[in-house]
Design a protein around this motif. Structure first.
Motif, mmCIF file in Angstrom:
data_model
loop_
_atom_site.group_PDB
_atom_site.id
_atom_site.type_symbol
_atom_site.label_atom_id
_atom_site.label_comp_id
_atom_site.label_asym_id
_atom_site.label_seq_id
_atom_site.Cartn_x
_atom_site.Cartn_y
_atom_site.Cartn_z
ATOM 1 N N PRO A 40 0.810 -1.503 -0.191
ATOM 2 C CA PRO A 40 0.047 -0.321 -0.114
ATOM 3 C C PRO A 40 0.899 1.332 0.072
ATOM 4 C CG PRO A 40 -0.417 -1.550 2.244
ATOM 5 C CD PRO A 40 0.585 -2.222 1.482
ATOM 6 N N PHE A 41 0.616 2.042 -0.437
ATOM 7 C CA PHE A 41 0.984 3.443 -0.085
ATOM 8 C C PHE A 41 2.125 3.883 0.738
ATOM 9 C CE2 PHE A 41 -2.515 5.159 -3.151
ATOM 10 C CZ PHE A 41 -1.744 5.017 -4.733
ATOM 11 N N THR A 42 1.107 3.555 2.110
ATOM 12 C CA THR A 42 2.001 4.003 3.153
ATOM 13 C C THR A 42 3.430 3.651 3.895
ATOM 14 O OG1 THR A 42 0.154 2.426 4.337
ATOM 15 C CG2 THR A 42 -0.158 4.915 4.095
ATOM 16 N N ALA A 43 3.532 2.198 2.695
ATOM 17 C CA ALA A 43 4.934 1.430 3.397
ATOM 18 C C ALA A 43 5.173 1.397 2.310
ATOM 19 C CB ALA A 43 4.295 -0.130 3.037
ATOM 20 N N LEU A 44 5.382 2.562 0.666
ATOM 21 C CA LEU A 44 6.232 2.552 0.167
ATOM 22 C C LEU A 44 7.417 3.416 0.286
ATOM 23 C CD1 LEU A 44 3.603 4.265 -2.989
ATOM 24 C CD2 LEU A 44 4.630 1.576 -2.706
ATOM 25 N N GLY A 45 7.939 4.393 1.289
ATOM 26 C CA GLY A 45 8.596 5.494 1.713
ATOM 27 C C GLY A 45 9.604 4.126 2.151
ATOM 28 N N GLY A 46 9.175 3.302 2.994
ATOM 29 C CA GLY A 46 9.526 1.998 3.887
ATOM 30 C C GLY A 46 10.641 1.176 2.819
ATOM 31 N N PHE A 47 9.449 0.659 1.655
ATOM 32 C CA PHE A 47 9.790 -0.114 1.425
ATOM 33 C C PHE A 47 11.011 0.093 0.572
ATOM 34 C CE2 PHE A 47 8.686 -4.022 -1.017
ATOM 35 C CZ PHE A 47 7.963 -4.254 -0.347
ATOM 36 N N MET A 63 -2.797 5.518 -8.853
ATOM 37 C CA MET A 63 -2.035 6.356 -9.110
ATOM 38 C C MET A 63 -2.847 7.027 -9.845
ATOM 39 S SD MET A 63 1.071 7.821 -11.941
ATOM 40 C CE MET A 63 -0.196 7.542 -13.065
ATOM 41 N N HIS A 64 -3.105 8.927 -9.660
ATOM 42 C CA HIS A 64 -4.040 9.527 -10.439
ATOM 43 C C HIS A 64 -3.580 10.474 -11.357
ATOM 44 C CE1 HIS A 64 -6.673 13.089 -11.342
ATOM 45 N NE2 HIS A 64 -7.530 12.493 -10.203
ATOM 46 N N TYR A 65 -3.460 11.154 -12.826
ATOM 47 C CA TYR A 65 -3.341 10.869 -13.992
ATOM 48 C C TYR A 65 -3.199 12.782 -13.205
ATOM 49 C CZ TYR A 65 -8.137 11.854 -14.353
ATOM 50 O OH TYR A 65 -9.762 12.017 -15.073
ATOM 51 N N GLU A 66 -3.290 13.606 -12.511
ATOM 52 C CA GLU A 66 -2.985 15.041 -12.909
ATOM 53 C C GLU A 66 -1.500 14.988 -11.615
ATOM 54 O OE1 GLU A 66 -3.879 17.379 -14.160
ATOM 55 O OE2 GLU A 66 -5.861 16.269 -14.670
ATOM 56 N N ASP A 67 -1.169 15.839 -11.616
ATOM 57 C CA ASP A 67 0.776 15.563 -10.552
ATOM 58 C C ASP A 67 -0.005 16.501 -10.030
ATOM 59 O OD1 ASP A 67 1.578 15.175 -13.134
ATOM 60 O OD2 ASP A 67 3.217 17.011 -13.528
ATOM 61 N N SER A 68 -0.692 17.515 -9.304
ATOM 62 C CA SER A 68 -1.230 17.726 -8.233
ATOM 63 C C SER A 68 -2.545 18.348 -8.412
ATOM 64 C CB SER A 68 -0.196 18.796 -7.915
ATOM 65 O OG SER A 68 0.198 19.972 -8.384
ATOM 66 N N GLY A 69 -3.178 18.597 -7.194
ATOM 67 C CA GLY A 69 -4.507 19.635 -7.461
ATOM 68 C C GLY A 69 -5.605 18.502 -6.144
ATOM 69 N N ALA A 70 -7.015 19.566 -6.838
ATOM 70 C CA ALA A 70 -8.262 19.325 -6.243
ATOM 71 C C ALA A 70 -8.099 17.756 -6.360
ATOM 72 C CB ALA A 70 -9.421 20.337 -5.870
ATOM 73 N N PHE A 71 -7.881 16.683 -5.346
ATOM 74 C CA PHE A 71 -7.673 14.998 -6.074
ATOM 75 C C PHE A 71 -7.929 14.960 -3.994
ATOM 76 C CE2 PHE A 71 -6.921 17.047 -9.195
ATOM 77 C CZ PHE A 71 -7.790 16.743 -10.511
ATOM 78 N N GLY A 73 -7.650 12.547 -1.249
ATOM 79 C CA GLY A 73 -7.035 11.563 -0.627
ATOM 80 C C GLY A 73 -6.386 10.331 -2.469
ATOM 81 N N GLU A 74 -6.317 11.705 -3.355
ATOM 82 C CA GLU A 74 -5.563 10.804 -4.497
ATOM 83 C C GLU A 74 -3.773 10.998 -3.629
ATOM 84 O OE1 GLU A 74 -7.013 9.032 -7.032
ATOM 85 O OE2 GLU A 74 -8.372 8.861 -6.039
ATOM 86 N N ILE A 75 -3.702 10.167 -4.681
ATOM 87 C CA ILE A 75 -1.991 10.192 -4.472
ATOM 88 C C ILE A 75 -1.281 10.369 -6.433
ATOM 89 C CG2 ILE A 75 0.354 8.268 -4.424
ATOM 90 C CD1 ILE A 75 -1.059 9.425 -1.934
ATOM 91 N N SER A 76 -0.280 11.275 -6.586
ATOM 92 C CA SER A 76 -0.267 11.388 -8.450
ATOM 93 C C SER A 76 1.996 10.791 -8.237
ATOM 94 C CB SER A 76 -0.333 13.127 -7.843
ATOM 95 O OG SER A 76 1.166 13.461 -7.628
ATOM 96 N N PRO A 77 1.855 11.126 -10.143
ATOM 97 C CA PRO A 77 3.195 10.493 -10.233
ATOM 98 C C PRO A 77 4.428 11.521 -9.590
ATOM 99 C CG PRO A 77 1.826 11.225 -11.715
ATOM 100 C CD PRO A 77 0.990 11.658 -11.167
ATOM 101 N N VAL A 78 4.182 12.451 -9.675
ATOM 102 C CA VAL A 78 5.401 13.006 -8.599
ATOM 103 C C VAL A 78 5.629 12.595 -7.519
ATOM 104 C CG1 VAL A 78 5.879 14.617 -7.900
ATOM 105 C CG2 VAL A 78 4.673 14.911 -9.968
#
Ligand code: PGA
Length: 239
Positions: A40-47, A63-71, A73-78
């Motif tokens: 899950p996303f929460t373990a990616l940094g440690g991983f 992953m979301h398709y936008e780099d940032s913004g009002a979304f 709960g979403e996580i961006s490619p950046v």
């Protein structure tokens, strides 16, 4: 090269991940298999720290398709790029069916991943109803039509019949071979195609012998490190 990928879905804390990675590195040293885990996303940094300098690769489940913004709960490619993920899963059947992601959104996600140089594992697969109606090939074609030209070297496709995911039921080896051949026919680039859906230590060796199969995407069985190690070995031996 063959591929054994493990999708943890919404399972696994950071503490679980650390223990798991240490154990897996003790258990296997594959010669010809690329192994990747999707925590899950929460373990990616440690991983990214746990696997540094090892043969293990890792990726995000979505992953979301936008780099940032009002979304909310979403996580961006950046954000994924910051952890240096090796892959991102796009279009998993749970994203398509539970979270209603459609072919157009998924195409945007593939484009966004490419913009940020993140290889994708693009998932396709028919439901039981679609298989029973004899339209499996049409469904796979529809799911690939918007991305077949943009999936390119480095990307991977996973054929996962929805009715085989988490059910303990798998297609016959012939059916797996046929669907994967069809997926390969539809793709413009020559990409590895994995099978996914109830892969476990009991059926991994049979699946590894299907010549069209370049590897597997494992869900439930990837959470048990000893079982996942057996699946890796089944593919490492059946080159
Ligand atoms: P499963 O899941 O192995 O638990 O059937 C596969 C997947 O969803 O990728």
């Amino acid at each position: 090269m063959r591929y054994v990928f493990g999708n943890w879905k919404m399972n696994g804390t950071l503490a679980f991940a650390k223990e798991y990675v240490d154990k897996l590195l003790e258990l296997v040293r594959p010669a010809s298999v690329q192994v990747a885990l999707f925590p899950p996303f929460t373990a990616l940094g440690g991983f990214s720290d746990f696997v540094k300098g090892t043969f293990l690769k890792f990726g995000a489940q979505n992953m979301h398709y936008e780099d940032s913004g009002a979304f909310t709960g979403e996580i961006s490619p950046v954000m994924l790029k910051e952890f240096d993920v090796d892959y991102v899963l796009i279009g998993h059947s749970e994203r398509r069916h539970i979270f209603l992601e459609n072919d157009e959104m998924l195409m945007k996600k593939v484009e966004a991943a490419h913009r940020h140089d993140i290889p994708v594992v693009f998932c396709v697969g028919e439901t039981l109803e679609e298989r029973r109606s004899g339209i499996t090939r049409d469904i796979l074609k529809r799911q690939l039509i918007l991305v077949q030209d943009i999936l390119s070297t480095g990307d991977i496709v996973a054929y996962e019949p929805v009715w085989a995911i988490g059910t303990g039921v798998t297609p016959t080896m012939e059916e797996i071979g046929e669907s994967i051949s069809w997926v390969k026919e539809l793709l413009k680039a020559e990409l590895p195609v994995l099978y996914g859906g109830s892969v476990n230590k009991g059926n991994a060796a049979d699946i590894a012998r299907v010549s069209e199969v370049d590897g597997v995407l494992v869900g439930g069985a990837s959470l048990k490190v000893e079982e996942f190690a057996i699946i890796i070995e089944a593919f490492d031996q059946n080159i």
